[in-house]
Design a protein around this motif. Structure first.
Motif, mmCIF file in Angstrom:
data_model
loop_
_atom_site.group_PDB
_atom_site.id
_atom_site.type_symbol
_atom_site.label_atom_id
_atom_site.label_comp_id
_atom_site.label_asym_id
_atom_site.label_seq_id
_atom_site.Cartn_x
_atom_site.Cartn_y
_atom_site.Cartn_z
ATOM 1 N N VAL A 195 0.820 -1.212 0.000
ATOM 2 C CA VAL A 195 0.000 0.000 0.000
ATOM 3 C C VAL A 195 0.851 1.258 0.000
ATOM 4 N N VAL A 196 1.985 1.219 0.726
ATOM 5 C CA VAL A 196 2.746 2.458 0.900
ATOM 6 C C VAL A 196 3.964 2.500 -0.006
ATOM 7 N N PRO A 237 3.577 2.099 -4.399
ATOM 8 C CA PRO A 237 3.167 3.267 -5.198
ATOM 9 C C PRO A 237 4.148 4.429 -5.106
ATOM 10 N N LEU A 238 5.001 4.408 -4.099
ATOM 11 C CA LEU A 238 5.879 5.555 -3.894
ATOM 12 C C LEU A 238 7.310 5.257 -4.317
#
Lengths: 327, 358
Positions: free
Chosen positions: A108-109, A112-113
């Motif tokens: 989740v973190v 995407p980053l």
């Protein structure tokens, strides 16, 4: 003159006058330092493998400990008869939860980053911190809990040594903590140096691109390091929780670990240990012998000043990789 | 359609280099200022002015301060709360020692005290970089925290250990203390924030701002083209802590009315950092957006919960707010890592080329 005497001579006179107190202070510093080192270790693991400065390590400690205690309560409530069985079941479940957390964070973190500037990832771990605080309190309640140290067969009570004309008292749980931390560090070093995944991890730490090009899966590595950091967090939570209690005020120990981190260097596991010991012992000695001069409470910033002094001479920490800049 | 610069020709360099080169922007900013200076004091309710607008402006100012350091010069700082505290305590000492001098002067002067402290703690930045520097600035935060609590002289040996703001007057009107009207306080804060924003805007668009950005992009290269690193970095620390100091003084004198040292704790520093990052690093307008979002988000979330009328305990609401704030921070970072300021830019660009896609 008087003040100089109080700063440079009097503390050492006190040390010489009561060696048992000195040993006691050193021991307390050692234990505190070990625990700081353990938190710093969680930071280092993640920073090495992904370059993420994981601010959430402190809250992961609390979250892991809360999960352990909370699940234990649930199990006892559900009718698991004996304390130790429930405790070890809870331990296994807490490990599982940390695994799920590692997986979720990666999905989740981090994913995407990927390729964002460091500061953005740093911020994202802040978001994670807030989320975990809210989630932990939501699920387990905000009131402080007792760590199930006895049920996990951790010793309690104290042993006293006769030494240097006095007594030195050592909590058994502290001795256990020092032992467990040593075993853990040895285990992690073995894992990093000898196993296949450990080697892949070091490759990733060296260069993401080069690691990708030889077929190492970054996603998998990240899950592994976050899980490893989760295990470290759980251990820290148990040890620290057994000394006081499990509550959200524990998260400030993460701030305690930051000077350890810059002292030892962000990328070095031995650095985290040595840094932890220097800060722990320095802090306790400073508070005990020089603290009364300035009024108490200097513990809160003394560590940072020690670390800052070291940094002025070694900008990458004691054991950090030398920062090479190219244009 | 409305937002298009077609037909607006620049015939000299001054026009071309203006902060707002497009006429619609100038009209827009004039409207915003008119609303802020006239509309809100006339029509805003007391609650809206004192619990929403004043904090918003104060936080925006602090965020601009941090943005100058972190966004424009690339030096990550976690000591904002401490620097704000220095401003607040300096202002308190000054106005109690010299009660006859106007409080506004002291608010502006108190920034220079935090400026000095900022330079002092900025010195390591010459050798330490990146996250190492961030942790080093934490030493400022913790040291100042400790000093605020342990030095009773700072609060004139109050037994409460808190700043208690005395009443001070401007043109015969109370602007600080319990008797001050929200509108008056708001106008004072707004004037100071507007003035300092104007100065900041000129700073970052000029030679100094350029050299800050050069240092941010790569300090080694900046040094090679002749920028004196230590001056530039220390100037950034000085200006940034000046802004934070003034924001701290405003916060205590015109918003809180009394403040304990805990207000300037590490949480405040993180809070301001959120604003800067969510708003957009290296953008003044982003500082305002970030302040609005981060300060407004919990209020709005609570309002939503209240509107829906769910039967949940206040503690649970608190926990859910934490979760939501954390989740939203991550969400915003994923959607637009460059911050709300970038979204604003993109939106303006879309308007300019509308109805065409590009």
């Amino acid at each position: 003159m008087d003040i100089l005497y109080k700063i440079f001579i009097d503390p050492f006179m006190q040390m010489g006058g009561a060696p048992d107190l000195l040993v006691q202070t050193l021991w307390e510093g050692l234990v505190a330092g070990m625990l700081y080192a353990l938190i710093a270790l969680g930071f280092v693991l993640i920073f090495k493998a992904s370059g993420v400065f994981n601010f959430a390590q402190g809250i992961m400690v609390v979250f892991a400990a809360l999960t352990l205690v909370g699940v234990y309560d649930l199990l006892r409530g559900a009718g698991v008869p004996s304390g130790w069985l429930a405790a070890y079941l809870a331990l296994a479940i807490a490990l599982g939860v940390m695994g799920i957390l590692a997986f979720a964070v990666e999905r989740v973190v981090l994913r995407p980053l990927v390729n964002q500037p460091d500061i953005i990832l740093f911020m994202a771990t802040f978001g994670l911190t807030y989320f975990l605080i809210g989630f932990g309190e939501f699920v387990f309640g905000g009131n402080p809990k007792r760590m199930i140290a006895g049920e996990l067969n951790l010793p309690s009570g104290a042993v006293e040594f006769k030494m240097a004309g006095g007594f030195v008292a050592m909590q058994k749980i502290d001795i256990a903590a020092v032992l467990i931390v040593s075993v853990m560090v040895a285990g992690l070093s073995f894992f990093f140096q000898r196993t296949r995944i450990g080697r892949a991890l070091r490759a990733v730490a060296d260069s993401h691109k080069a690691a990708l090009s030889v077929g190492i899966s970054l996603e998998q590595i990240w899950v592994v390091v976050w899980f490893a950091a989760g295990i470290v967090a759980l251990t820290t939570g148990i040890m620290w929780g057994a000394r006081s209690e499990v509550s959200f005020s524990l998260q400030i120990i993460a701030l305690k670990a930051l000077p350890v981190l810059i002292l030892g260097g962000f990328t070095s596991i031995p650095g985290a240990i040595v840094g932890g010991l220097i800060i722990g012992i320095g802090e306790k000695l400073g508070e005990f012998y020089w603290g009364p001069l300035l009024g108490s409470g200097i513990e809160s910033w003394l560590a940072y000043f020690i670390a800052l002094l070291f940094l002025l001479f070694r900008p990458q920490g004691l054991f950090g990789e030398k920062i090479i800049e190219r244009i | 359609m409305l937002y298009r610069e077609a037909g607006q020709f620049k015939t000299n360099y001054v026009d071309d280099q203006a902060v707002f080169p497009i006429r619609q922007d100038r009209i827009g900013i004039a409207v915003i200022l008119a609303v802020a200076f006239v509309g809100i004091p006339l029509f805003g309710s007391d609650f809206f002015i004192s619990a929403v607008m004043v904090p918003l402006l104060v936080f925006s100012l602090a965020a601009i301060g941090l943005n100058i350091l972190t966004g424009y010069t690339g030096l990550l700082s976690l000591g904002t709360g401490g620097f704000m505290g220095v401003g607040a305590f300096a202002c308190y000492k000054l106005t109690t020692i010299f009660p006859d001098v106007n409080i506004i002067i002291w608010i502006l002067v108190s920034g220079f005290f935090s400026c000095g402290i900022g330079i002092l703690f900025g010195l390591p930045s010459l050798r330490i970089k990146g996250f190492y520097l961030a942790v080093a600035t934490l030493s400022a935060q913790f040291f100042l925290d400790w000093a605020f609590v342990r030095i009773p002289w700072l609060v004139n040996n109050n037994t409460s250990g808190a700043i208690e703001v005395p009443s001070r007057y401007l043109f015969g009107m109370p602007i600080t203390g319990p008797m001050a009207q929200p509108e008056v306080r708001y106008l004072v804060v707004l004037s100071i924030v507007a003035l300092l924003t104007l100065i900041a805007s000129n700073l970052v668009h000029g030679r100094i701002g350029r050299s800050w950005m050069a240092v941010r992009d790569m300090d080694l290269a900046a040094e090679l083209i002749g920028i004196r690193l230590y001056r530039t970095k220390l100037l950034a620390f000085a200006v940034s802590s000046y802004y934070c100091g003034v924001a701290g003084a405003l916060m205590v004198f015109l918003w809180y009315g009394s403040a304990e040292p805990a207000v300037f704790g590490i949480d405040q520093s993180f809070f301001i950092l959120f604003m800067v990052i969510i708003g957009g690093l290296g953008s003044l307008v982003g500082s305002f957006f970030g302040a609005a979002l981060i300060y407004g988000m919990p209020i709005i979330l609570k309002a939503i919960v209240g509107l829906v009328g769910l039967q949940i305990s206040p503690a649970t609401v608190e926990h859910l707010t934490f979760m939501a704030v954390g989740g939203l921070i991550i969400l915003f970072l994923i959607i637009e890592p460059a911050g709300l300021a970038r979204l604003w830019q993109v939106g303006k660009q879309k308007l300019r080329v509308w109805p065409f896609p590009y």
